[in-house]
Scaffold this motif. Sequence first.
Motif, PDB file in Angstrom:
ATOM      1  N   GLN A 287       0.837  -1.099   0.125  1.00 29.80           N
ATOM      2  CA  GLN A 287      -0.162   0.079  -0.072  1.00 29.80           C
ATOM      3  C   GLN A 287       0.817   1.288  -0.002  1.00 29.80           C
ATOM      4  O   GLN A 287       0.682   2.020   0.858  1.00 29.80           O
ATOM      5  CB  GLN A 287      -0.712  -0.108   1.171  1.00 29.80           C
ATOM      6  CG  GLN A 287      -1.955  -1.179   0.893  1.00 29.80           C
ATOM      7  CD  GLN A 287      -3.017  -1.331   2.176  1.00 29.80           C
ATOM      8  OE1 GLN A 287      -3.990  -2.018   2.035  1.00 29.80           O
ATOM      9  NE2 GLN A 287      -2.691  -0.673   3.363  1.00 29.80           N
ATOM     10  N   GLN A 312      -4.699   8.932  -9.329  1.00 29.11           N
ATOM     11  CA  GLN A 312      -3.723   7.833  -8.751  1.00 29.11           C
ATOM     12  C   GLN A 312      -3.989   7.469  -7.402  1.00 29.11           C
ATOM     13  O   GLN A 312      -3.730   6.303  -7.145  1.00 29.11           O
ATOM     14  CB  GLN A 312      -2.426   8.595  -8.957  1.00 29.11           C
ATOM     15  CG  GLN A 312      -1.783   9.002 -10.069  1.00 29.11           C
ATOM     16  CD  GLN A 312      -0.615   9.789 -10.367  1.00 29.11           C
ATOM     17  OE1 GLN A 312      -0.261  10.846  -9.726  1.00 29.11           O
ATOM     18  NE2 GLN A 312       0.586   9.032 -10.924  1.00 29.11           N
ATOM     19  N   ALA A 315      -6.829   4.736  -7.809  1.00 28.68           N
ATOM     20  CA  ALA A 315      -6.336   3.531  -8.425  1.00 28.68           C
ATOM     21  C   ALA A 315      -5.538   2.913  -7.398  1.00 28.68           C
ATOM     22  O   ALA A 315      -5.404   1.673  -7.428  1.00 28.68           O
ATOM     23  CB  ALA A 315      -5.629   3.876  -9.741  1.00 28.68           C
ATOM     24  N   GLY A 316      -4.699   3.508  -6.664  1.00 33.81           N
ATOM     25  CA  GLY A 316      -3.756   3.039  -5.662  1.00 33.81           C
ATOM     26  C   GLY A 316      -4.463   2.317  -4.425  1.00 33.81           C
ATOM     27  O   GLY A 316      -4.227   1.173  -4.021  1.00 33.81           O
ATOM     28  N   ALA A 318      -7.511   1.296  -4.671  1.00 37.14           N
ATOM     29  CA  ALA A 318      -8.079   0.099  -5.230  1.00 37.14           C
ATOM     30  C   ALA A 318      -7.367  -1.187  -5.638  1.00 37.14           C
ATOM     31  O   ALA A 318      -7.809  -2.229  -5.330  1.00 37.14           O
ATOM     32  CB  ALA A 318      -8.898   0.467  -6.713  1.00 37.14           C
ATOM     33  N   ALA A 319      -6.239  -0.766  -5.592  1.00 37.25           N
ATOM     34  CA  ALA A 319      -5.142  -1.982  -6.053  1.00 37.25           C
ATOM     35  C   ALA A 319      -4.305  -2.542  -4.589  1.00 37.25           C
ATOM     36  O   ALA A 319      -3.831  -3.475  -4.718  1.00 37.25           O
ATOM     37  CB  ALA A 319      -3.995  -1.371  -6.818  1.00 37.25           C
TER      38      ALA A 319
END
Length: 321
Positions: A287, A312, A315-316, A318-319
């Motif tokens: 993370q 960004q 998306a970060g 979410a990933a």
Amino acid sequence: MAKWTRLQLAAALMLGLAGPATADQTTTETDRATVPVMTALGLRELPAQPQKIVVLDIAAVDTLAALEVPIAGLPSRLYVDYLDKQQAEAAPMGTLFEPDFEAIAGLAPDLIVAGGRSSRQVEALSEIAPTIDMTIWGASHVDLALSRLRSYGALMGRGEAATALETAFLAKLEATRAAVDGRGRALIVMTNGPKVTTYGAQSRFGWLHDALNLPEAVIEQPEATSGDAAEAATHGEAISFEYIAQANPDWLIVIDRASAIGQDNQAAAATLDNALVTGTEAWKKGQVIYLDSAAIYIAGGGIQAMTATLEQIRAGFAAGG
């Protein structure tokens, strides 16, 4: 040249470098419709739709480019790839800290937009053409940036485009806020080669905490003096890797200053790859979010930069784990 004297300016006017207005031109400008624009120095009434603009603030370049406003003069280097088209089409006007006063006067602009790094030159630039300070700074970063967007839209006759950009940004903000909700605490750090600083909620990057309701991972520090607090807000607070380990953030949000200004110093990922940082929850869970440093550090407050930063972050999260 840092600043013109009145004698130098008068000489330039005599040589035609500053494009002195004729009586007819002055009348035309006076008769043009004006638009109220809130600047960092207060409300200004400016002639609508200036035709030739010099812009010495990269956040302003970002927003004006999004509005498809032609820009006649820019600093010789912007450091932001997505503004390459604007850079290629504009005449070089010196740097943000040291504008080329002769080149600006020779261009005879209708308006000069300063801000941030160039804000100290507003008084000197005002001797050449109407100059506005559009610095974006303080706790209400998002509100101020959107206010700038609306002002540029009204001033440049791009009101509908400004509204569309604001609507899209607010939708992105809401989606990002939902993505971070309940996902833990974050620590914003900037690396500069081997050095690390942190930026809290009251800092230049604090809008990520404030606008997204994203809790900070902090360690209680002795109360800072007003001077120390201002310095930390601008330049961050120097920290050790032990600080990061003790704060133990769920998320690390990383800005690589060296990368933003085109230096080949040690990359942020290498700086942070040590036992103290890799033991944090953020690192163990994957993370760690590396932001586009040029967007948030160089063009921060521009509508394109802020929208890209939110994407960004979303998306970060979410990933992440």
